[in-house]
Design a protein around this motif. Structure first.
Motif, PDB file in Angstrom:
ATOM      1  N   SER A  67       0.825  -1.209   0.000  1.00  0.00           N
ATOM      2  CA  SER A  67       0.000   0.000   0.000  1.00  0.00           C
ATOM      3  C   SER A  67       0.859   1.259   0.000  1.00  0.00           C
ATOM      4  O   SER A  67       2.087   1.201   0.131  1.00  0.00           O
ATOM      5  N   ASP A  68       0.166   2.387  -0.113  1.00  0.00           N
ATOM      6  CA  ASP A  68       0.871   3.671  -0.113  1.00  0.00           C
ATOM      7  C   ASP A  68       1.267   4.093   1.297  1.00  0.00           C
ATOM      8  O   ASP A  68       2.345   4.656   1.501  1.00  0.00           O
ATOM      9  N   ILE A  69       0.390   3.840   2.266  1.00  0.00           N
ATOM     10  CA  ILE A  69       0.678   4.222   3.650  1.00  0.00           C
ATOM     11  C   ILE A  69       0.071   3.208   4.616  1.00  0.00           C
ATOM     12  O   ILE A  69      -0.845   2.461   4.266  1.00  0.00           O
ATOM     13  N   ALA A 156      -5.135  11.866   1.492  1.00  0.00           N
ATOM     14  CA  ALA A 156      -5.251  10.935   0.363  1.00  0.00           C
ATOM     15  C   ALA A 156      -5.440  11.684  -0.945  1.00  0.00           C
ATOM     16  O   ALA A 156      -4.845  11.317  -1.975  1.00  0.00           O
ATOM     17  N   GLN A 157      -6.233  12.735  -0.927  1.00  0.00           N
ATOM     18  CA  GLN A 157      -6.453  13.523  -2.145  1.00  0.00           C
ATOM     19  C   GLN A 157      -5.192  14.273  -2.556  1.00  0.00           C
ATOM     20  O   GLN A 157      -4.852  14.332  -3.742  1.00  0.00           O
ATOM     21  N   SER A 160      -2.639  11.549  -3.878  1.00  0.00           N
ATOM     22  CA  SER A 160      -3.133  10.575  -4.868  1.00  0.00           C
ATOM     23  C   SER A 160      -2.952   9.130  -4.402  1.00  0.00           C
ATOM     24  O   SER A 160      -2.440   8.279  -5.133  1.00  0.00           O
ATOM     25  N   LEU A 161      -3.369   8.869  -3.192  1.00  0.00           N
ATOM     26  CA  LEU A 161      -3.238   7.523  -2.639  1.00  0.00           C
ATOM     27  C   LEU A 161      -4.237   6.575  -3.292  1.00  0.00           C
ATOM     28  O   LEU A 161      -5.320   6.972  -3.710  1.00  0.00           O
ATOM     29  N   ARG A 162      -3.852   5.295  -3.349  1.00  0.00           N
ATOM     30  CA  ARG A 162      -4.729   4.278  -3.939  1.00  0.00           C
ATOM     31  C   ARG A 162      -5.015   3.127  -2.971  1.00  0.00           C
ATOM     32  O   ARG A 162      -6.066   2.519  -3.000  1.00  0.00           O
ATOM     33  N   ARG A 163      -4.061   2.833  -2.104  1.00  0.00           N
ATOM     34  CA  ARG A 163      -4.248   1.748  -1.129  1.00  0.00           C
ATOM     35  C   ARG A 163      -3.794   2.221   0.249  1.00  0.00           C
ATOM     36  O   ARG A 163      -2.729   2.822   0.371  1.00  0.00           O
ATOM     37  N   ILE A 164      -4.598   1.905   1.253  1.00  0.00           N
ATOM     38  CA  ILE A 164      -4.288   2.306   2.630  1.00  0.00           C
ATOM     39  C   ILE A 164      -4.532   1.132   3.567  1.00  0.00           C
ATOM     40  O   ILE A 164      -5.586   0.483   3.501  1.00  0.00           O
ATOM     41  N   LEU A 184     -14.369   8.616   3.179  1.00  0.00           N
ATOM     42  CA  LEU A 184     -13.576   8.593   1.943  1.00  0.00           C
ATOM     43  C   LEU A 184     -14.413   8.203   0.719  1.00  0.00           C
ATOM     44  O   LEU A 184     -13.857   7.906  -0.338  1.00  0.00           O
ATOM     45  N   ALA A 185     -15.718   8.207   0.872  1.00  0.00           N
ATOM     46  CA  ALA A 185     -16.601   7.821  -0.238  1.00  0.00           C
ATOM     47  C   ALA A 185     -16.344   8.695  -1.461  1.00  0.00           C
ATOM     48  O   ALA A 185     -16.147   9.911  -1.353  1.00  0.00           O
ATOM     49  N   GLY A 186     -16.304   8.060  -2.625  1.00  0.00           N
ATOM     50  CA  GLY A 186     -16.085   8.782  -3.871  1.00  0.00           C
ATOM     51  C   GLY A 186     -14.637   8.815  -4.319  1.00  0.00           C
ATOM     52  O   GLY A 186     -14.351   9.169  -5.469  1.00  0.00           O
ATOM     53  N   LEU A 187     -13.719   8.448  -3.440  1.00  0.00           N
ATOM     54  CA  LEU A 187     -12.305   8.408  -3.809  1.00  0.00           C
ATOM     55  C   LEU A 187     -11.934   6.998  -4.266  1.00  0.00           C
ATOM     56  O   LEU A 187     -12.420   6.013  -3.706  1.00  0.00           O
ATOM     57  N   PRO A 188     -11.052   6.892  -5.283  1.00  0.00           N
ATOM     58  CA  PRO A 188     -10.638   5.570  -5.778  1.00  0.00           C
ATOM     59  C   PRO A 188      -9.623   4.915  -4.853  1.00  0.00           C
ATOM     60  O   PRO A 188      -8.447   4.754  -5.173  1.00  0.00           O
TER      61      PRO A 188
END
Length: 231
Positions: A67-69, A156-157, A160-164, A184-188
């Motif tokens: 993951s990213d973080i 996250a925005q 540009s995070l994708r996995r947490i 975090l709804a709406g974020l990929p």
């Protein structure tokens, strides 16, 4: 001395059935008592699997991916920092992120240390380099999982995070996942929960320990409270 014959019921008038109704009520009452006793007996006989199911319901343990973080929620400094260190050492994420908590009265009086500072110190002791730990600011400090989720959304925005991977206490994972997903709804984003387990109790024996009983009781109350407050 002869007795007078009983007077027949008048035509069209229903016969007196009060004794029959009384018997029916007594039977219904007795059946209810028997069913209640059977229910109590069944709950007692199967209490271990029932209570274990209640314990397991609160715990979410996802299959983890790189993951990213690693996002650590404040609290339970005896377990969460070490779980984060374990995941970092397994190279599941390059950074560990935590949000600054609100100062308590004891902190403002220089009697105690902010829980975030304690968590960071524990993570360093557990082997995570200081340069790897990111502390996010928050106005006046966070006071709830919801506040931490809001801070996470902004971070996250911006990055540009994708996995947490989210680290929190085992009994807190279901509620934490629910509120983080809503925030975090709406974020990929893919959110994965990694629980830190309290060595004093497990989902299989929590009711036998005072700390476990209080912890699970409070968590179920908070789960209901969060559902109605943040739905």
């Amino acid at each position: 001395m002869s007795t007078a014959p009983s007077k027949p019921a008048a035509a069209g008038q229903p016969p007196d059935n009060k004794p029959t109704k009384s018997c029916s009520c007594k039977k219904l009452f007795l059946c209810s008592i028997v069913l209640f006793i059977c229910l109590v007996a069944a709950i007692y006989l199967f209490r271990v699997p029932i209570l274990t199911a209640f314990g397991n319901f609160l715990v979410i343990q996802d299959r983890l991916e790189p993951s990213d973080i690693i996002f650590v929620l404040n609290g339970d400094v005896a377990t969460r920092p070490f779980q984060a260190a374990k995941l970092w050492k397994e190279e599941l994420a390059p950074k560990v992120v935590i949000v600054r908590a609100e100062n308590s009265l004891a902190v403002n009086m220089d009697i105690a240390t902010n829980v975030t500072d304690t968590s960071i110190a524990m993570m360093k002791k557990a082997g995570i380099p200081a340069a790897t730990i990111v502390q996010l600011p928050f106005p006046s400090g966070v006071t709830s999982t919801f506040d931490e989720s809001r801070a996470l959304r902004s971070y996250a925005q911006q990055n540009s995070l994708r996995r947490i991977i989210v680290v929190t206490s085992s009994i807190h994972t279901r509620r934490a996942r629910w509120i983080i997903r809503r925030a975090l709804a709406g974020l990929p984003l893919k959110i994965m929960m990694s629980p830190s387990f309290d060595p004093r109790y497990t989902p299989r024996n929590w009711w036998r320990q005072e700390d476990g009983f209080i912890g699970y009781q409070n968590e179920y109350l908070k789960l209901v409270y969060y559902f109605f407050k943040y739905r």
